[in-house]
Write a protein that holds these residues in place. Sequence first.
Motif, short mmCIF file in Angstrom:
data_model
loop_
_atom_site.label_atom_id
_atom_site.label_comp_id
_atom_site.label_asym_id
_atom_site.label_seq_id
_atom_site.Cartn_x
_atom_site.Cartn_y
_atom_site.Cartn_z
N GLY A 155 0.80 -1.21 0.00
CA GLY A 155 0.00 0.00 0.00
C GLY A 155 0.83 1.26 0.00
N SER A 156 0.14 2.40 0.10
CA SER A 156 0.79 3.70 0.03
C SER A 156 0.32 4.61 1.16
N LEU A 157 1.20 5.51 1.54
CA LEU A 157 0.88 6.58 2.48
C LEU A 157 1.63 7.83 2.05
N THR A 210 17.37 1.53 0.72
CA THR A 210 16.24 0.64 0.98
C THR A 210 14.90 1.22 0.53
N VAL A 211 14.84 2.52 0.24
CA VAL A 211 13.56 3.12 -0.18
C VAL A 211 13.61 3.67 -1.60
N LYS A 212 14.77 3.61 -2.23
CA LYS A 212 14.89 4.13 -3.60
C LYS A 212 13.91 3.44 -4.53
N GLY A 213 13.22 4.24 -5.33
CA GLY A 213 12.24 3.69 -6.26
C GLY A 213 10.87 3.49 -5.66
N ARG A 214 10.76 3.62 -4.33
CA ARG A 214 9.47 3.44 -3.67
C ARG A 214 8.98 4.72 -3.00
N PHE A 215 9.90 5.48 -2.45
CA PHE A 215 9.56 6.72 -1.73
C PHE A 215 9.96 7.93 -2.58
N ASN A 258 6.40 26.10 3.28
CA ASN A 258 7.35 25.52 4.25
C ASN A 258 6.93 24.11 4.65
N THR A 259 6.61 23.31 3.65
CA THR A 259 6.09 21.98 3.88
C THR A 259 6.91 20.96 3.08
N VAL A 260 7.17 19.83 3.72
CA VAL A 260 7.84 18.73 3.04
C VAL A 260 6.92 17.51 3.08
N TYR A 261 6.98 16.73 2.02
CA TYR A 261 6.13 15.55 1.88
C TYR A 261 7.00 14.31 1.67
N LEU A 262 6.45 13.17 2.04
CA LEU A 262 7.09 11.90 1.74
C LEU A 262 6.00 10.96 1.22
N GLN A 263 6.02 10.72 -0.07
CA GLN A 263 5.11 9.77 -0.69
C GLN A 263 5.74 8.39 -0.62
N MET A 264 5.06 7.48 0.04
CA MET A 264 5.60 6.13 0.25
C MET A 264 4.71 5.12 -0.46
N ASN A 265 5.27 4.46 -1.45
CA ASN A 265 4.55 3.44 -2.22
C ASN A 265 5.19 2.07 -2.00
N SER A 266 4.47 1.05 -2.37
CA SER A 266 4.97 -0.33 -2.25
C SER A 266 5.54 -0.58 -0.86
N LEU A 267 4.78 -0.20 0.13
CA LEU A 267 5.27 -0.31 1.51
C LEU A 267 5.47 -1.76 1.92
N LYS A 268 6.49 -1.96 2.75
CA LYS A 268 6.85 -3.28 3.24
C LYS A 268 6.77 -3.28 4.77
N PRO A 269 6.60 -4.45 5.37
CA PRO A 269 6.57 -4.50 6.85
C PRO A 269 7.81 -3.87 7.49
N GLU A 270 8.94 -3.98 6.83
CA GLU A 270 10.17 -3.41 7.39
C GLU A 270 10.21 -1.88 7.33
N ASP A 271 9.22 -1.26 6.69
CA ASP A 271 9.09 0.19 6.72
C ASP A 271 8.39 0.68 7.98
#
Length: 115
Positions: free
Chosen positions: A16-18, A62-67, A76-89
Amino acid sequence: QVQLVESGGGLVQPGGSLRLSCAASGSNISIVLMGWYRQAPGNQREWVASITIGGSTKYVDTVKGRFTISRDNAKNTVYLQMNSLKPEDTAVYYCVMAVPGQNYWGQGTQVTVSS
């Protein structure tokens, strides 16, 4: 004084994604670098990604290509799009913003990846 407010964490299934957000409050802020760290239970806090004022980005392998890290300088805002999430995230994610002479940290937001 600069305060950072994070949002967007939660529980998601593997694959999933967050999207995490972190907004800085304060006047006349000259943020030169924004980034994200995370800390899993029993582990040290680790750097995840960063973005310069010019938009250059770096990621831990470990997050290249996914985040994807991005920023809105006007807000003044930063975002982190996280895709293809894994339990180790699974971890508490912290944003950090660097101004000349000081770093500011968010309060942390929990991300749990589990089925």
